[in-house]
Design a protein around this motif. Structure first.
Motif, mmCIF file in Angstrom:
data_model
loop_
_atom_site.group_PDB
_atom_site.id
_atom_site.type_symbol
_atom_site.label_atom_id
_atom_site.label_comp_id
_atom_site.label_asym_id
_atom_site.label_seq_id
_atom_site.Cartn_x
_atom_site.Cartn_y
_atom_site.Cartn_z
ATOM 1 N N ALA A 108 0.813 -1.218 0.000
ATOM 2 C CA ALA A 108 0.000 0.000 0.000
ATOM 3 C C ALA A 108 0.848 1.269 0.000
ATOM 4 O O ALA A 108 0.363 2.332 -0.377
ATOM 5 N N ILE A 109 2.110 1.161 0.402
ATOM 6 C CA ILE A 109 2.967 2.345 0.434
ATOM 7 C C ILE A 109 3.198 2.877 -0.971
ATOM 8 O O ILE A 109 3.035 4.063 -1.242
ATOM 9 N N LEU A 151 -6.493 -2.516 -3.536
ATOM 10 C CA LEU A 151 -6.097 -2.623 -2.131
ATOM 11 C C LEU A 151 -7.303 -2.924 -1.248
ATOM 12 O O LEU A 151 -7.203 -3.675 -0.268
ATOM 13 N N SER A 152 -8.454 -2.349 -1.588
ATOM 14 C CA SER A 152 -9.667 -2.648 -0.833
ATOM 15 C C SER A 152 -10.039 -4.120 -0.967
ATOM 16 O O SER A 152 -10.411 -4.780 0.017
ATOM 17 N N LEU A 159 -5.310 7.635 7.782
ATOM 18 C CA LEU A 159 -6.187 6.663 8.440
ATOM 19 C C LEU A 159 -5.974 5.270 7.871
ATOM 20 O O LEU A 159 -6.013 4.272 8.609
ATOM 21 N N GLN A 160 -5.740 5.175 6.571
ATOM 22 C CA GLN A 160 -5.453 3.878 5.954
ATOM 23 C C GLN A 160 -4.177 3.271 6.546
ATOM 24 O O GLN A 160 -4.102 2.065 6.800
ATOM 25 N N GLY A 161 -3.160 4.117 6.786
ATOM 26 C CA GLY A 161 -1.927 3.635 7.402
ATOM 27 C C GLY A 161 -2.152 3.136 8.816
ATOM 28 O O GLY A 161 -1.602 2.104 9.218
ATOM 29 N N CYS A 162 -2.983 3.862 9.576
ATOM 30 C CA CYS A 162 -3.311 3.416 10.940
ATOM 31 C C CYS A 162 -3.953 2.034 10.911
ATOM 32 O O CYS A 162 -3.640 1.173 11.745
ATOM 33 N N ALA A 163 -4.872 1.819 9.957
ATOM 34 C CA ALA A 163 -5.555 0.528 9.861
ATOM 35 C C ALA A 163 -4.604 -0.563 9.376
ATOM 36 O O ALA A 163 -4.626 -1.696 9.872
ATOM 37 N N ALA A 164 -3.739 -0.236 8.411
ATOM 38 C CA ALA A 164 -2.790 -1.226 7.890
ATOM 39 C C ALA A 164 -1.825 -1.695 8.963
ATOM 40 O O ALA A 164 -1.301 -2.811 8.907
ATOM 41 N N LEU A 200 -12.155 -0.728 4.046
ATOM 42 C CA LEU A 200 -13.081 0.386 3.914
ATOM 43 C C LEU A 200 -12.351 1.683 3.570
ATOM 44 O O LEU A 200 -12.781 2.445 2.678
ATOM 45 N N LEU A 201 -11.245 1.944 4.244
ATOM 46 C CA LEU A 201 -10.503 3.179 4.013
ATOM 47 C C LEU A 201 -9.803 3.180 2.661
ATOM 48 O O LEU A 201 -9.633 4.245 2.051
ATOM 49 N N SER A 202 -9.398 2.022 2.175
ATOM 50 C CA SER A 202 -8.818 1.940 0.827
ATOM 51 C C SER A 202 -9.856 2.344 -0.211
ATOM 52 O O SER A 202 -9.567 3.084 -1.159
ATOM 53 N N ALA A 203 -11.084 1.858 -0.027
ATOM 54 C CA ALA A 203 -12.169 2.266 -0.922
ATOM 55 C C ALA A 203 -12.423 3.766 -0.800
ATOM 56 O O ALA A 203 -12.673 4.453 -1.804
ATOM 57 N N GLY A 204 -12.334 4.287 0.424
ATOM 58 C CA GLY A 204 -12.514 5.717 0.619
ATOM 59 C C GLY A 204 -11.462 6.528 -0.117
ATOM 60 O O GLY A 204 -11.772 7.574 -0.714
ATOM 61 N N CYS A 205 -10.210 6.077 -0.095
ATOM 62 C CA CYS A 205 -9.135 6.779 -0.818
ATOM 63 C C CYS A 205 -9.422 6.817 -2.324
ATOM 64 O O CYS A 205 -9.088 7.791 -3.004
#
Length: 400
Positions: free
Chosen positions: A27-28, A172-173, A109-114, A89-94
Protein backbone atom coordinates in the motif's frame (compact mmCIF):
# COMPACT_ATOMS: atom_id res chain seq x y z
CA UNK A 1 9.68 -18.43 29.85
CA UNK A 2 6.22 -17.76 28.39
CA UNK A 3 4.39 -20.70 26.92
CA UNK A 4 3.16 -20.71 23.33
CA UNK A 5 -0.26 -21.46 21.91
CA UNK A 6 -0.72 -24.80 20.15
CA UNK A 7 -1.01 -24.34 16.36
CA UNK A 8 -3.09 -26.87 14.45
CA UNK A 9 -2.31 -25.64 10.92
CA UNK A 10 1.04 -23.83 11.01
CA UNK A 11 1.40 -23.58 7.22
CA UNK A 12 -2.00 -21.91 6.84
CA UNK A 13 -1.26 -19.58 9.74
CA UNK A 14 2.10 -18.58 8.28
CA UNK A 15 0.50 -17.95 4.86
CA UNK A 16 -2.13 -15.63 6.37
CA UNK A 17 0.46 -13.82 8.47
CA UNK A 18 2.51 -13.38 5.31
CA UNK A 19 -0.50 -11.75 3.62
CA UNK A 20 -1.00 -9.47 6.61
CA UNK A 21 2.68 -8.50 6.44
CA UNK A 22 2.68 -7.83 2.69
CA UNK A 23 -0.35 -5.55 2.40
CA UNK A 24 1.12 -2.53 4.23
CA UNK A 25 4.35 -2.27 2.17
CA UNK A 26 2.30 -2.85 -0.99
CA UNK A 27 0.00 0.00 0.00
CA UNK A 28 2.97 2.35 0.43
CA UNK A 29 4.06 2.49 -3.19
CA UNK A 30 1.55 0.70 -5.45
CA UNK A 31 0.04 4.02 -6.49
CA UNK A 32 3.39 5.74 -7.21
CA UNK A 33 3.11 5.14 -11.01
CA UNK A 34 -0.13 7.12 -10.90
CA UNK A 35 1.39 10.23 -9.24
CA UNK A 36 1.34 12.38 -12.41
CA UNK A 37 -2.31 11.58 -13.21
CA UNK A 38 -3.29 11.90 -9.55
CA UNK A 39 -1.73 15.35 -9.33
CA UNK A 40 -3.47 16.56 -12.49
CA UNK A 41 -6.87 15.17 -11.52
CA UNK A 42 -6.79 16.56 -7.98
CA UNK A 43 -5.06 19.81 -9.04
CA UNK A 44 -2.23 19.09 -6.60
CA UNK A 45 1.47 19.82 -6.87
CA UNK A 46 4.24 17.27 -6.33
CA UNK A 47 4.71 18.14 -2.60
CA UNK A 48 1.02 17.52 -1.90
CA UNK A 49 1.09 14.21 -3.75
CA UNK A 50 4.24 13.13 -1.89
CA UNK A 51 2.58 14.14 1.37
CA UNK A 52 -0.04 11.44 0.80
CA UNK A 53 2.74 8.83 1.05
CA UNK A 54 4.26 10.46 4.14
CA UNK A 55 0.82 10.52 5.76
CA UNK A 56 0.48 6.78 5.24
CA UNK A 57 3.90 6.15 6.84
CA UNK A 58 3.02 8.35 9.82
CA UNK A 59 -0.24 6.46 10.22
CA UNK A 60 1.62 3.17 10.01
CA UNK A 61 3.96 4.23 12.84
CA UNK A 62 1.19 5.65 15.04
CA UNK A 63 -1.09 2.66 14.48
CA UNK A 64 1.58 0.15 15.48
CA UNK A 65 2.41 2.07 18.66
CA UNK A 66 -1.24 1.95 19.74
CA UNK A 67 -2.48 -1.39 18.42
CA UNK A 68 0.52 -3.51 19.44
CA UNK A 69 0.50 -2.73 23.19
CA UNK A 70 -3.30 -2.79 23.39
CA UNK A 71 -3.32 -6.30 21.93
CA UNK A 72 -1.27 -7.53 24.92
CA UNK A 73 -4.31 -6.78 27.07
CA UNK A 74 -7.24 -7.27 24.69
CA UNK A 75 -6.01 -10.18 22.58
CA UNK A 76 -4.94 -10.26 18.95
CA UNK A 77 -8.14 -11.10 17.03
CA UNK A 78 -10.20 -8.41 18.77
CA UNK A 79 -7.99 -5.78 17.11
CA UNK A 80 -6.88 -7.66 14.02
CA UNK A 81 -10.35 -8.24 12.56
CA UNK A 82 -11.64 -4.65 12.85
CA UNK A 83 -8.24 -3.36 11.73
CA UNK A 84 -8.31 -5.35 8.49
CA UNK A 85 -11.96 -4.41 7.90
CA UNK A 86 -11.08 -0.74 8.39
CA UNK A 87 -8.20 -1.07 5.92
CA UNK A 88 -10.56 -2.39 3.24
CA UNK A 89 -13.08 0.39 3.91
CA UNK A 90 -10.50 3.18 4.01
CA UNK A 91 -8.82 1.94 0.83
CA UNK A 92 -12.17 2.27 -0.92
CA UNK A 93 -12.51 5.72 0.62
CA UNK A 94 -9.14 6.78 -0.82
CA UNK A 95 -10.34 5.70 -4.26
CA UNK A 96 -13.25 8.13 -3.95
CA UNK A 97 -11.37 11.19 -2.68
CA UNK A 98 -11.84 14.35 -4.75
CA UNK A 99 -9.19 16.66 -3.27
CA UNK A 100 -5.56 16.25 -2.22
CA UNK A 101 -6.18 17.19 1.46
CA UNK A 102 -8.91 14.55 1.68
CA UNK A 103 -6.59 11.98 0.12
CA UNK A 104 -3.83 12.84 2.59
CA UNK A 105 -6.26 12.41 5.50
CA UNK A 106 -7.54 9.15 4.04
CA UNK A 107 -4.02 7.84 3.58
CA UNK A 108 -3.17 8.62 7.21
CA UNK A 109 -6.19 6.66 8.44
CA UNK A 110 -5.45 3.88 5.95
CA UNK A 111 -1.93 3.63 7.40
CA UNK A 112 -3.31 3.42 10.94
CA UNK A 113 -5.56 0.53 9.86
CA UNK A 114 -2.79 -1.23 7.89
CA UNK A 115 -0.67 -1.19 11.04
CA UNK A 116 -2.95 -3.80 12.61
CA UNK A 117 -1.93 -6.55 10.21
CA UNK A 118 1.74 -5.58 10.23
CA UNK A 119 2.24 -5.35 14.00
CA UNK A 120 -0.05 -8.22 15.01
CA UNK A 121 1.41 -10.68 12.50
CA UNK A 122 4.70 -10.56 14.42
CA UNK A 123 2.89 -10.78 17.76
CA UNK A 124 0.81 -13.80 16.70
CA UNK A 125 3.95 -15.49 15.40
CA UNK A 126 5.68 -14.89 18.73
CA UNK A 127 2.68 -16.23 20.65
CA UNK A 128 2.25 -19.33 18.52
CA UNK A 129 5.67 -20.91 18.04
CA UNK A 130 8.57 -21.95 20.30
CA UNK A 131 11.41 -19.47 20.40
CA UNK A 132 13.74 -21.97 18.77
CA UNK A 133 11.58 -21.89 15.61
CA UNK A 134 11.08 -18.12 15.45
CA UNK A 135 14.19 -17.39 13.32
CA UNK A 136 12.85 -19.56 10.49
CA UNK A 137 9.42 -17.95 10.54
CA UNK A 138 10.69 -14.41 10.87
CA UNK A 139 13.00 -15.03 7.91
CA UNK A 140 9.88 -15.84 5.86
CA UNK A 141 8.22 -12.58 6.90
CA UNK A 142 11.44 -10.71 6.13
CA UNK A 143 11.47 -12.18 2.62
CA UNK A 144 7.90 -10.98 2.11
CA UNK A 145 8.88 -7.50 3.29
CA UNK A 146 11.71 -7.60 0.76
CA UNK A 147 9.53 -8.66 -2.16
CA UNK A 148 6.49 -6.43 -1.51
CA UNK A 149 8.21 -3.06 -2.15
CA UNK A 150 9.50 -4.41 -5.48
CA UNK A 151 6.17 -5.82 -6.59
CA UNK A 152 4.25 -2.72 -5.48
CA UNK A 153 5.30 -0.29 -8.23
CA UNK A 154 5.29 -3.07 -10.85
CA UNK A 155 1.72 -4.13 -10.01
CA UNK A 156 0.70 -0.51 -9.63
CA UNK A 157 2.11 0.35 -13.05
CA UNK A 158 -0.01 -2.34 -14.70
CA UNK A 159 -3.13 -1.27 -12.81
CA UNK A 160 -2.61 2.44 -13.50
CA UNK A 161 -1.99 1.80 -17.21
CA UNK A 162 -5.17 -0.25 -17.46
CA UNK A 163 -7.60 1.65 -15.22
CA UNK A 164 -6.02 4.73 -13.63
CA UNK A 165 -4.71 5.56 -10.16
CA UNK A 166 -8.03 5.13 -8.38
CA UNK A 167 -8.10 1.47 -9.41
CA UNK A 168 -5.02 0.88 -7.24
CA UNK A 169 -7.03 1.69 -4.13
CA UNK A 170 -9.92 -0.49 -5.27
CA UNK A 171 -7.44 -3.36 -5.61
CA UNK A 172 -6.10 -2.62 -2.13
CA UNK A 173 -9.67 -2.65 -0.83
CA UNK A 174 -10.19 -6.08 -2.38
CA UNK A 175 -6.93 -7.26 -0.81
CA UNK A 176 -8.21 -5.95 2.51
CA UNK A 177 -11.40 -7.99 2.18
CA UNK A 178 -9.36 -11.08 1.28
CA UNK A 179 -7.16 -10.39 4.28
CA UNK A 180 -10.23 -10.10 6.51
CA UNK A 181 -11.64 -13.43 5.30
CA UNK A 182 -8.25 -15.16 5.63
CA UNK A 183 -7.80 -13.79 9.15
CA UNK A 184 -11.29 -14.86 10.19
CA UNK A 185 -10.69 -18.41 8.96
CA UNK A 186 -6.98 -18.91 9.51
CA UNK A 187 -5.83 -16.90 12.54
CA UNK A 188 -7.17 -18.14 15.88
CA UNK A 189 -6.72 -16.11 19.03
CA UNK A 190 -3.08 -16.67 19.99
CA UNK A 191 -3.14 -14.91 23.36
CA UNK A 192 -5.57 -16.56 25.80
CA UNK A 193 -7.00 -14.44 28.65
CA UNK A 194 -4.73 -16.05 31.24
CA UNK A 195 -1.64 -14.66 29.47
CA UNK A 196 -2.95 -11.14 28.86
CA UNK A 197 -1.72 -8.09 30.71
CA UNK A 198 -4.20 -5.76 32.46
CA UNK A 199 -6.15 -3.76 29.91
CA UNK A 200 -6.26 -0.03 29.37
CA UNK A 201 -4.08 2.59 27.71
CA UNK A 202 -1.91 3.34 30.73
CA UNK A 203 -0.63 -0.23 31.27
CA UNK A 204 -0.30 -0.65 27.50
CA UNK A 205 2.01 2.31 27.07
CA UNK A 206 3.69 1.44 30.35
CA UNK A 207 4.75 -1.88 28.85
CA UNK A 208 6.55 -0.03 26.07
CA UNK A 209 8.37 2.07 28.65
CA UNK A 210 9.49 -1.11 30.43
CA UNK A 211 10.81 -2.53 27.18
CA UNK A 212 12.66 0.67 26.29
CA UNK A 213 14.28 0.64 29.72
CA UNK A 214 15.83 -2.71 28.76
CA UNK A 215 19.18 -1.69 27.31
CA UNK A 216 19.53 -4.61 24.94
CA UNK A 217 16.01 -4.26 23.56
CA UNK A 218 16.52 -0.55 22.86
CA UNK A 219 19.88 -1.14 21.20
CA UNK A 220 18.60 -3.87 18.92
CA UNK A 221 15.48 -1.86 18.04
CA UNK A 222 17.56 1.20 17.13
CA UNK A 223 19.87 -0.97 15.00
CA UNK A 224 16.85 -2.30 13.13
CA UNK A 225 15.35 1.15 12.61
CA UNK A 226 18.58 2.74 11.41
CA UNK A 227 19.28 -0.12 8.99
CA UNK A 228 15.74 0.37 7.65
CA UNK A 229 16.55 4.06 7.25
CA UNK A 230 19.47 3.15 4.96
CA UNK A 231 17.15 0.97 2.88
CA UNK A 232 14.57 3.75 2.51
CA UNK A 233 17.32 6.14 1.41
CA UNK A 234 18.23 3.65 -1.32
CA UNK A 235 14.58 3.31 -2.37
CA UNK A 236 14.15 7.08 -2.53
CA UNK A 237 17.35 7.89 -4.43
CA UNK A 238 18.09 4.85 -6.59
CA UNK A 239 15.82 5.79 -9.52
CA UNK A 240 17.57 9.16 -9.85
CA UNK A 241 21.03 7.64 -9.44
CA UNK A 242 20.60 4.88 -12.00
CA UNK A 243 18.28 6.57 -14.51
CA UNK A 244 19.40 10.21 -14.40
CA UNK A 245 22.98 9.64 -13.25
CA UNK A 246 23.92 6.50 -15.20
CA UNK A 247 21.38 6.83 -18.02
CA UNK A 248 19.56 3.52 -17.54
CA UNK A 249 16.09 3.02 -18.97
CA UNK A 250 13.16 2.28 -16.68
CA UNK A 251 13.36 -1.39 -17.66
CA UNK A 252 17.10 -1.54 -16.93
CA UNK A 253 16.54 0.21 -13.61
CA UNK A 254 13.85 -2.32 -12.80
CA UNK A 255 16.42 -5.07 -13.35
CA UNK A 256 18.90 -3.38 -11.00
CA UNK A 257 16.20 -2.95 -8.36
CA UNK A 258 15.08 -6.57 -8.73
CA UNK A 259 18.63 -7.94 -8.39
CA UNK A 260 19.25 -5.87 -5.27
CA UNK A 261 15.95 -7.06 -3.82
CA UNK A 262 17.10 -10.58 -4.63
CA UNK A 263 20.21 -9.97 -2.50
CA UNK A 264 17.92 -9.10 0.41
CA UNK A 265 15.88 -12.24 -0.18
CA UNK A 266 18.98 -14.45 -0.18
CA UNK A 267 20.08 -12.92 3.13
CA UNK A 268 16.67 -13.40 4.70
CA UNK A 269 16.53 -17.03 3.54
CA UNK A 270 20.08 -17.74 4.71
CA UNK A 271 19.30 -16.32 8.13
CA UNK A 272 16.79 -19.06 8.87
CA UNK A 273 19.44 -21.70 8.16
CA UNK A 274 22.37 -19.93 9.82
CA UNK A 275 20.39 -19.30 13.02
CA UNK A 276 20.46 -23.04 13.71
CA UNK A 277 24.24 -22.97 14.16
CA UNK A 278 25.16 -19.38 15.08
CA UNK A 279 23.98 -17.35 18.08
CA UNK A 280 21.52 -14.66 17.04
CA UNK A 281 23.51 -11.66 18.38
CA UNK A 282 26.63 -12.87 16.54
CA UNK A 283 24.61 -13.41 13.38
CA UNK A 284 23.10 -9.93 13.60
CA UNK A 285 26.55 -8.46 14.17
CA UNK A 286 27.82 -10.18 11.02
CA UNK A 287 24.96 -8.96 8.83
CA UNK A 288 25.28 -5.44 10.21
CA UNK A 289 29.04 -5.46 9.53
CA UNK A 290 28.42 -6.53 5.92
CA UNK A 291 25.87 -3.73 5.42
CA UNK A 292 28.17 -1.13 6.99
CA UNK A 293 31.16 -2.23 4.88
CA UNK A 294 29.02 -2.12 1.75
CA UNK A 295 27.92 1.44 2.58
CA UNK A 296 31.54 2.43 3.28
CA UNK A 297 32.68 0.99 -0.06
CA UNK A 298 29.82 2.79 -1.81
CA UNK A 299 30.94 6.09 -0.28
CA UNK A 300 34.61 5.57 -1.15
CA UNK A 301 33.90 4.74 -4.78
CA UNK A 302 31.46 7.65 -4.99
CA UNK A 303 34.20 10.04 -3.84
CA UNK A 304 36.95 8.57 -6.01
CA UNK A 305 35.33 7.48 -9.27
CA UNK A 306 31.70 6.35 -9.22
CA UNK A 307 30.80 3.72 -11.82
CA UNK A 308 27.60 1.88 -12.64
CA UNK A 309 29.11 -1.52 -11.80
CA UNK A 310 30.73 -0.28 -8.58
CA UNK A 311 27.59 1.43 -7.35
CA UNK A 312 25.43 -1.58 -8.16
CA UNK A 313 27.81 -4.03 -6.47
CA UNK A 314 28.21 -1.92 -3.31
CA UNK A 315 24.45 -1.49 -3.02
CA UNK A 316 23.87 -5.22 -3.48
CA UNK A 317 26.32 -5.95 -0.64
CA UNK A 318 24.72 -3.33 1.61
CA UNK A 319 21.21 -4.60 0.95
CA UNK A 320 22.30 -8.19 1.52
CA UNK A 321 23.42 -7.13 4.99
CA UNK A 322 20.22 -5.20 5.62
CA UNK A 323 18.21 -8.21 4.46
CA UNK A 324 19.79 -10.26 7.25
CA UNK A 325 19.50 -7.52 9.87
CA UNK A 326 15.70 -7.43 9.60
CA UNK A 327 14.88 -11.02 10.64
CA UNK A 328 17.80 -11.22 13.09
CA UNK A 329 16.90 -8.03 14.98
CA UNK A 330 13.18 -8.84 14.88
CA UNK A 331 13.75 -12.33 16.30
CA UNK A 332 15.92 -10.98 19.11
CA UNK A 333 13.59 -8.14 20.08
CA UNK A 334 10.56 -10.44 20.05
CA UNK A 335 12.49 -12.94 22.19
CA UNK A 336 13.45 -10.27 24.71
CA UNK A 337 9.90 -8.95 24.84
CA UNK A 338 8.20 -12.35 24.56
CA UNK A 339 5.87 -11.63 27.49
CA UNK A 340 4.88 -8.33 25.84
CA UNK A 341 4.90 -9.47 22.22
CA UNK A 342 2.48 -6.79 21.02
CA UNK A 343 4.42 -3.93 22.57
CA UNK A 344 7.74 -5.37 21.36
CA UNK A 345 6.39 -5.73 17.82
CA UNK A 346 5.01 -2.18 17.93
CA UNK A 347 8.35 -0.64 18.91
CA UNK A 348 10.49 -2.54 16.42
CA UNK A 349 8.02 -2.04 13.57
CA UNK A 350 7.46 1.64 14.35
CA UNK A 351 11.22 2.24 14.54
CA UNK A 352 11.75 0.77 11.07
CA UNK A 353 9.14 2.97 9.40
CA UNK A 354 9.88 6.05 11.51
CA UNK A 355 13.58 6.08 10.64
CA UNK A 356 12.66 5.27 7.06
CA UNK A 357 10.31 8.26 6.88
CA UNK A 358 12.97 10.53 8.44
CA UNK A 359 15.83 9.33 6.24
CA UNK A 360 14.09 9.17 2.86
CA UNK A 361 13.86 12.97 2.35
CA UNK A 362 17.64 13.19 2.91
CA UNK A 363 18.44 10.72 0.14
CA UNK A 364 19.22 13.30 -2.56
CA UNK A 365 19.50 12.52 -6.26
CA UNK A 366 23.19 11.69 -6.72
CA UNK A 367 25.26 8.64 -5.84
CA UNK A 368 27.39 10.76 -3.49
CA UNK A 369 24.45 12.12 -1.50
CA UNK A 370 22.83 8.68 -1.30
CA UNK A 371 26.10 7.05 -0.21
CA UNK A 372 26.86 9.52 2.59
CA UNK A 373 23.38 9.29 4.12
CA UNK A 374 23.38 5.49 3.89
CA UNK A 375 26.82 5.35 5.50
CA UNK A 376 25.76 7.66 8.34
CA UNK A 377 22.68 5.54 8.95
CA UNK A 378 24.66 2.30 9.03
CA UNK A 379 27.35 3.75 11.32
CA UNK A 380 24.64 4.83 13.75
CA UNK A 381 23.17 1.32 13.53
CA UNK A 382 26.55 -0.12 14.52
CA UNK A 383 26.74 2.27 17.49
CA UNK A 384 23.24 1.24 18.53
CA UNK A 385 24.33 -2.40 18.42
CA UNK A 386 27.15 -1.55 20.82
CA UNK A 387 24.49 -0.17 23.16
CA UNK A 388 22.84 -3.60 23.10
CA UNK A 389 26.16 -5.30 23.99
CA UNK A 390 25.57 -8.39 21.82
CA UNK A 391 28.51 -10.20 23.40
CA UNK A 392 26.52 -10.57 26.64
CA UNK A 393 24.09 -13.54 26.96
CA UNK A 394 21.53 -11.33 28.75
CA UNK A 395 20.73 -9.77 25.38
CA UNK A 396 18.49 -12.66 24.42
CA UNK A 397 16.81 -13.20 27.80
CA UNK A 398 13.17 -12.21 28.01
CA UNK A 399 11.48 -10.86 31.09
CA UNK A 400 7.96 -10.81 32.46
Amino acid sequence: MAETTAVRRPTLLLAVLGLLTAVAPLAIDMYVPGFPDLGRELAAGEPAVQLSMSAFLIGLVAGQLVIGPLSDGLGRRRLLLPGTAAFALLSAGCALMTTAPLLVAGRFLQGCAAAAGLVLARAVLTDSFPRARLPVYFSVLAMILGVAPVLGPLLGGVIVAASGWRAVFWVLSALGLAMLAATWLGVPESLPPARRSPGGLRPAFGSMAVLLAHRAFTGYTLSLGLAAGAMFVYIGASSYVFQDGYGLSSVQYGLVFAVNAGAMLVASASFGLAARRIALPALLTGYLAIAALGALALTVQAVLAPTLAGTWLCLAVTLFGVGGVFPAATTITQSIGHARAGAASALSGAAAYLFGALAAPLSGTTVGAMAWVMLASMMLAVLALMLARPWRPVAERSFA
